[in-house]
Design a protein around this motif. Structure first.
Motif, PDB file in Angstrom:
ATOM      1  N   LEU A  69      10.079 -11.319 -47.354  1.00 26.61           N
ATOM      2  CA  LEU A  69       9.360 -11.265 -46.086  1.00 26.61           C
ATOM      3  C   LEU A  69       9.678  -9.961 -45.362  1.00 26.61           C
ATOM      4  O   LEU A  69      10.793  -9.448 -45.446  1.00 26.61           O
ATOM      5  CB  LEU A  69       9.756 -12.435 -45.188  1.00 26.61           C
ATOM      6  CG  LEU A  69       9.242 -13.829 -45.545  1.00 26.61           C
ATOM      7  CD1 LEU A  69       9.728 -14.830 -44.514  1.00 26.61           C
ATOM      8  CD2 LEU A  69       7.727 -13.862 -45.633  1.00 26.61           C
ATOM      9  N   ALA A  70       8.705  -9.442 -44.633  1.00 26.98           N
ATOM     10  CA  ALA A  70       8.956  -8.272 -43.800  1.00 26.98           C
ATOM     11  C   ALA A  70       9.984  -8.635 -42.731  1.00 26.98           C
ATOM     12  O   ALA A  70      10.019  -9.769 -42.241  1.00 26.98           O
ATOM     13  CB  ALA A  70       7.660  -7.799 -43.154  1.00 26.98           C
ATOM     14  N   ALA A  71      10.828  -7.671 -42.364  1.00 25.71           N
ATOM     15  CA  ALA A  71      11.912  -7.941 -41.412  1.00 25.71           C
ATOM     16  C   ALA A  71      11.392  -8.501 -40.099  1.00 25.71           C
ATOM     17  O   ALA A  71      12.046  -9.338 -39.465  1.00 25.71           O
ATOM     18  CB  ALA A  71      12.717  -6.667 -41.168  1.00 25.71           C
ATOM     19  N   ASP A  72      10.204  -8.058 -39.667  1.00 28.23           N
ATOM     20  CA  ASP A  72       9.656  -8.500 -38.386  1.00 28.23           C
ATOM     21  C   ASP A  72       8.734  -9.710 -38.510  1.00 28.23           C
ATOM     22  O   ASP A  72       8.125 -10.119 -37.516  1.00 28.23           O
ATOM     23  CB  ASP A  72       8.894  -7.352 -37.715  1.00 28.23           C
ATOM     24  CG  ASP A  72       9.833  -6.282 -37.181  1.00 28.23           C
ATOM     25  OD1 ASP A  72      10.961  -6.639 -36.794  1.00 28.23           O
ATOM     26  OD2 ASP A  72       9.441  -5.104 -37.161  1.00 28.23           O
ATOM     27  N   ALA A  73       8.630 -10.290 -39.698  1.00 31.42           N
ATOM     28  CA  ALA A  73       7.748 -11.443 -39.874  1.00 31.42           C
ATOM     29  C   ALA A  73       8.223 -12.601 -38.997  1.00 31.42           C
ATOM     30  O   ALA A  73       9.408 -12.947 -39.002  1.00 31.42           O
ATOM     31  CB  ALA A  73       7.728 -11.874 -41.337  1.00 31.42           C
ATOM     32  N   ALA A  94      12.241 -12.779 -39.398  1.00 28.40           N
ATOM     33  CA  ALA A  94      12.859 -13.011 -40.705  1.00 28.40           C
ATOM     34  C   ALA A  94      14.241 -12.376 -40.787  1.00 28.40           C
ATOM     35  O   ALA A  94      15.158 -12.929 -41.394  1.00 28.40           O
ATOM     36  CB  ALA A  94      11.954 -12.470 -41.814  1.00 28.40           C
ATOM     37  N   ARG A  95      14.416 -11.215 -40.147  1.00 28.77           N
ATOM     38  CA  ARG A  95      15.720 -10.545 -40.206  1.00 28.77           C
ATOM     39  C   ARG A  95      16.814 -11.367 -39.532  1.00 28.77           C
ATOM     40  O   ARG A  95      17.992 -11.221 -39.857  1.00 28.77           O
ATOM     41  CB  ARG A  95      15.634  -9.163 -39.560  1.00 28.77           C
ATOM     42  CG  ARG A  95      15.312  -9.180 -38.075  1.00 28.77           C
ATOM     43  CD  ARG A  95      15.493  -7.808 -37.440  1.00 28.77           C
ATOM     44  NE  ARG A  95      15.085  -7.822 -36.042  1.00 28.77           N
ATOM     45  CZ  ARG A  95      13.893  -7.442 -35.603  1.00 28.77           C
ATOM     46  NH1 ARG A  95      12.981  -7.014 -36.471  1.00 28.77           N
ATOM     47  NH2 ARG A  95      13.598  -7.489 -34.318  1.00 28.77           N
ATOM     48  N   ASP A  96      16.421 -12.234 -38.574  1.00 27.34           N
ATOM     49  CA  ASP A  96      17.421 -13.049 -37.884  1.00 27.34           C
ATOM     50  C   ASP A  96      18.066 -14.071 -38.811  1.00 27.34           C
ATOM     51  O   ASP A  96      19.162 -14.564 -38.525  1.00 27.34           O
ATOM     52  CB  ASP A  96      16.789 -13.771 -36.694  1.00 27.34           C
ATOM     53  CG  ASP A  96      16.315 -12.800 -35.622  1.00 27.34           C
ATOM     54  OD1 ASP A  96      17.037 -11.824 -35.366  1.00 27.34           O
ATOM     55  OD2 ASP A  96      15.230 -13.010 -35.068  1.00 27.34           O
ATOM     56  N   LEU A  97      17.404 -14.416 -39.908  1.00 25.38           N
ATOM     57  CA  LEU A  97      17.960 -15.387 -40.842  1.00 25.38           C
ATOM     58  C   LEU A  97      18.987 -14.762 -41.778  1.00 25.38           C
ATOM     59  O   LEU A  97      19.693 -15.476 -42.488  1.00 25.38           O
ATOM     60  CB  LEU A  97      16.839 -16.029 -41.661  1.00 25.38           C
ATOM     61  CG  LEU A  97      15.799 -16.811 -40.849  1.00 25.38           C
ATOM     62  CD1 LEU A  97      14.729 -17.373 -41.769  1.00 25.38           C
ATOM     63  CD2 LEU A  97      16.457 -17.927 -40.053  1.00 25.38           C
ATOM     64  N   ILE A  98      19.083 -13.436 -41.787  1.00 26.59           N
ATOM     65  CA  ILE A  98      20.098 -12.777 -42.611  1.00 26.59           C
ATOM     66  C   ILE A  98      21.481 -13.038 -42.029  1.00 26.59           C
ATOM     67  O   ILE A  98      22.436 -13.314 -42.746  1.00 26.59           O
ATOM     68  CB  ILE A  98      19.810 -11.269 -42.708  1.00 26.59           C
ATOM     69  CG1 ILE A  98      18.471 -11.035 -43.414  1.00 26.59           C
ATOM     70  CG2 ILE A  98      20.941 -10.551 -43.444  1.00 26.59           C
ATOM     71  CD1 ILE A  98      18.037  -9.587 -43.422  1.00 26.59           C
ATOM     72  N   ASP A  99      21.602 -12.933 -40.716  1.00 21.78           N
ATOM     73  CA  ASP A  99      22.859 -13.239 -40.030  1.00 21.78           C
ATOM     74  C   ASP A  99      22.525 -14.130 -38.843  1.00 21.78           C
ATOM     75  O   ASP A  99      22.366 -13.664 -37.721  1.00 21.78           O
ATOM     76  CB  ASP A  99      23.546 -11.953 -39.567  1.00 21.78           C
ATOM     77  CG  ASP A  99      25.009 -12.186 -39.200  1.00 21.78           C
ATOM     78  OD1 ASP A  99      25.394 -13.365 -39.049  1.00 21.78           O
ATOM     79  OD2 ASP A  99      25.757 -11.210 -39.067  1.00 21.78           O
TER      80      ASP A  99
END
Length: 429
Positions: A106-110, A136-141
């Motif tokens: 997913l794109a980071a801003d999705a 989506a990037r928030d699910l990394i951390d």
């Protein structure tokens, strides 16, 4: 997200429009506490799926994914750890990365809409139905998450520190813990003027049989950040007053997230400023600060065993040379602060370089940090100071710096610090 007896988290992921991404990845623990994974193309017919090496590949056209995370199994496998699951009796906290499968590709801003339930406590704002709208990037951390918890809010520096005390025997009461964290927060504010985020959630886990205030803490770089701190179950208020761990972790909130992150730099900065902040607040005096540095150098030199600070940092966990990395980096930070104030005739210091990075972005490369320092100094200062500390044997440059702090050579005892050191540690005083 919903509770299932015994202590389990039930996760249900549904597609919004098209099919779900096919590739998913586990975070901490490699999915060893994740069970009952099922997929469906229509929400009616379900097929079992399995994690392999912490990864999951969904069948084509999957519209729904569900699984369970066993908090009891996580505690059995890993112990009562904030990283994978701590608590009990219906009150739990854990790193969201331990139980949330992360979609890849997913794109980071999705945009991602995730339901945690109205009683959950997560870094993000929940609507009335318990949904969070994140990227989506928030699910990394994803930070620390709490379920069944009660929180207490501490107004601080234009924001709020929301604290959660997890179950466990302890000598100090809730008010003492709140005062301890508020003190650490005020010391953070003294260095950066405001809370770096409008809201920071802090989870506190008591540890039985430990008399020191805190044996360990950690910051997770969720957006906004969240903090986990272990509290010694036998610690009294005097131990809390002596503590350095809480302010150390809070100070990480004011430091840029370095990518890549050399531990000697990020942990060294936090270690240096944990001493500076407590000096400025009056919790310690200059002589105590000097004694702490002398102790750190002794311990760090022994752990480094002739290795360079860079090598110690690169293999910190394998070599277990934590004091070498933390205090070697702190000594570098002190030296850099001294040099920067000298070059600018006291007009600028290391805090100004950190503030410049905070004003731009909380993420930076070590090179960007070096350029911020060099821009203030008007010369390539960062590299010249780093060469004294990072490349050769660790602590080879420690004696002159300890002498400035008033540490007597040989004895390790501290006397009066030099005016130059005090002007750096307490500028304007």
């Amino acid at each position: 997200m919903r509770w299932l007896p015994p202590a389990e988290l039930a996760v249900d992921v549904r597609a919004n429009g098209g099919p779900l991404p096919r590739r998913w990845r586990c975070g901490r623990g490699g999915g060893r506490a994740i069970a009952s994974v099922e997929t469906s193309v229509d929400g009616v017919r379900w097929a079992p799926a399995s994690l392999e090496g912490g990864s999951l590949v969904l069948p084509p056209d999957t519209r729904q994914l569900r699984y369970r995370y066993s908090l009891e199994e996580a505690r059995r496998r890993f112990g009562p750890r904030l990283e994978t699951g701590a608590g009990g009796d219906g009150v739990w906290a854990l790193n969201g990365a331990a139980y949330l499968l992360r979609p890849l590709g997913l794109a980071a801003d999705a945009p991602v809409r995730t339901r945690f339930g109205p009683s959950a406590l997560v870094p993000w704002t929940l609507d009335g139905e318990g949904y969070a709208r994140v990227r989506a990037r928030d699910l990394i951390d994803p930070g620390f998450h709490g379920f069944g918890v009660r929180s207490r809010q501490i107004p601080l520096g234009g924001g709020v520190v929301e604290t959660v005390l997890l179950p466990g025997a302890r000598r100090v009461d809730d008010d003492a813990v709140a005062r301890w964290l508020a003190q650490a927060g005020q010391e953070l504010i003294s260095l950066c003027d405001r809370l770096p985020a409008a809201r920071v959630v802090v989870f506190v886990q008591p540890v039985p049989g430990v008399a020191e205030a805190s044996p360990f803490g950690m910051v997770l770089r969720s957006r906004p950040p969240s903090v986990g701190i272990y509290l010694g179950g036998e610690a009294d208020e005097a131990a809390l007053a002596r503590d350095w761990v809480a302010v150390h972790e809070f100070l990480h909130l004011a430091l840029p997230r370095l990518r890549p992150d050399p531990d000697w730099l990020s942990e060294g900065l936090a270690t240096y400023y944990q001493e500076v902040a407590r000096l400025r607040s009056g919790r310690i005096d200059a002589r105590t600060l000097a004694e702490h540095f002398a102790w750190g150098v002794r311990q760090g030199r022994r752990e480094s065993d002739g290795r360079s600070l860079e090598e110690c940092s690169r293999s910190m966990h394998r070599l277990r040379c934590y004091r070498a990395v933390y205090w070697g980096g702190a000594l570098f930070s002190f030296d850099l602060d001294l040099a920067l104030r000298e070059r600018t005739h006291g007009a600028r210091g290391l805090e100004d370089a950190l503030a410049a990075l905070r004003n731009r972005n909380f993420e930076a490369t070590p090179g960007a940090f070096a350029r911020a320092v060099d821009s203030l100094a008007g010369e390539a200062l960062f590299a010249s100071v780093a060469a004294r500390h990072v490349e050769g044997p660790a602590f080879a440059s420690s004696e002159p710096l300890l002498a400035l702090l008033g540490v007597r050579k040989g004895s390790g005892e501290a006397g009066e610090a030099s005016e130059r050191a005090l002007a750096t540690l307490r500028p304007g005083s």
